[in-house]
Design an enzyme around this catalytic site. Sequence first.
Site, mmCIF file in Angstrom:
data_model
loop_
_atom_site.group_PDB
_atom_site.id
_atom_site.type_symbol
_atom_site.label_atom_id
_atom_site.label_comp_id
_atom_site.label_asym_id
_atom_site.label_seq_id
_atom_site.Cartn_x
_atom_site.Cartn_y
_atom_site.Cartn_z
ATOM 1 N N ASP A 141 147.473 -53.441 -18.067
ATOM 2 C CA ASP A 141 146.954 -53.512 -19.474
ATOM 3 C C ASP A 141 147.908 -52.681 -20.390
ATOM 4 O O ASP A 141 147.486 -52.287 -21.318
ATOM 5 C CB ASP A 141 145.504 -53.370 -19.540
ATOM 6 C CG ASP A 141 144.948 -54.059 -21.055
ATOM 7 O OD1 ASP A 141 145.511 -54.803 -21.561
ATOM 8 O OD2 ASP A 141 144.269 -53.484 -21.711
ATOM 9 N N CYS A 221 134.889 -62.065 -31.840
ATOM 10 C CA CYS A 221 134.333 -61.139 -30.507
ATOM 11 C C CYS A 221 133.834 -59.819 -30.929
ATOM 12 O O CYS A 221 134.658 -59.107 -31.617
ATOM 13 C CB CYS A 221 135.397 -61.551 -29.643
ATOM 14 S SG CYS A 221 135.163 -60.747 -28.192
ATOM 15 N N CYS A 251 128.556 -62.539 -22.133
ATOM 16 C CA CYS A 251 129.002 -63.793 -21.590
ATOM 17 C C CYS A 251 129.155 -63.451 -20.050
ATOM 18 O O CYS A 251 128.871 -64.457 -19.045
ATOM 19 C CB CYS A 251 130.438 -64.040 -22.168
ATOM 20 S SG CYS A 251 131.600 -62.787 -21.710
ATOM 21 N N CYS A 255 126.413 -65.140 -16.501
ATOM 22 C CA CYS A 255 127.396 -66.103 -15.636
ATOM 23 C C CYS A 255 126.817 -66.277 -14.318
ATOM 24 O O CYS A 255 126.632 -65.045 -13.744
ATOM 25 C CB CYS A 255 128.725 -65.424 -15.590
ATOM 26 S SG CYS A 255 129.654 -66.461 -14.563
#
Length: 357
Positions: A141, A221, A251, A255
């Site tokens: 990243d 977000c 989220c 899941c």
Amino acid sequence: MQPINIEANKLAIQIKQLARDLGFQQLGIADLDLSVADARLTAWLAHGAHGAMNYMQKHGSKRTHPAELVPGTARVLSVRMDYFPPEIAHSEAQLANPDAAYVSRYALGRDYHKVMRARLQSLSEQIAELIGPFGYRVFVDSAPVMEKPLAEKAGLGWIGKHTNLINASAGSYFFLGEIFVDLDLPIDVPAVEHCGSCTRCISACPTGAITGPFQLDARLCISYLTIELDGAIPVELRPALGNRIYGCDDCQLVCPWNKFARLSAEPDFRARHQLDRASLLELFAWTEGEFLKHTEGSAIRRIGYLRWQRNLAVALGNAPCAPNIAHALSAKLATVVDENLAEHLRWALARQQKERA
């Protein structure tokens, strides 16, 4: 392309075993064709969904053309490392307590950039011991790299409707990293999407940031608002942040694939300074020195003290009214110099005083 002195299939198997020995749960090998991801990125940027993340449109075509970013690249080694902490059991209770502070589970422990970069460097050096010097570059990243599309191509999982990567046997609580190499290695079979008709992540998003299947508007977000955004959090979105002060896991929490998530054995990813169960007022009371001390080696430190206080102010404004909260906000407001933080403090204090009135 770097020639290798042992048979390519055998080398690929050896590399995957070396990765497992270093604590990675999986390594896959991808080619460089990111044409599908390129089209999606172009549309996303054109829509302005990246918000203030201007770095997403820098570097020209290097982001979707790995060989332009690192000349000579022939393959990408993509790895994943589970971070699912034992403290995950407290997640829903912490989130449901408006006086508690919720920190995204990935940030509870040591900064994953540091952990994974060192392991990937070690993996690269071990490969060199097998085949001799070769061209490579490690990423965690840290550059214009399309890590999720590359991981999907490498067979590590599919990009779900929430735009996170999902693995059928491990859920989504894992970090990704890459090594760009100049080796002609066999590629793995790309993962296939298995979200089906499920829309739990879309329904669960507090701010409606998942605007449709596989579509995320970063401007809405909570992870973007609390981490990436340096200025004022839009007033209309503040109530939806609840007690989330660094990132958001909603989220992922809903899941169904995360029933397969496995607890991480990495001690570096265990919660530090009881961040998995701290109260808002406890963290709001930290001085800048205490913030720097308690976030040493943590991904949280990169947002800085002012943004940390801004996020906590919003969460305190969302908390049930209490004299001690109003007092803490007033005391901070009397000493603060930064106008952006002061505005958030005034907003929070007004919410507390309105509740009391």
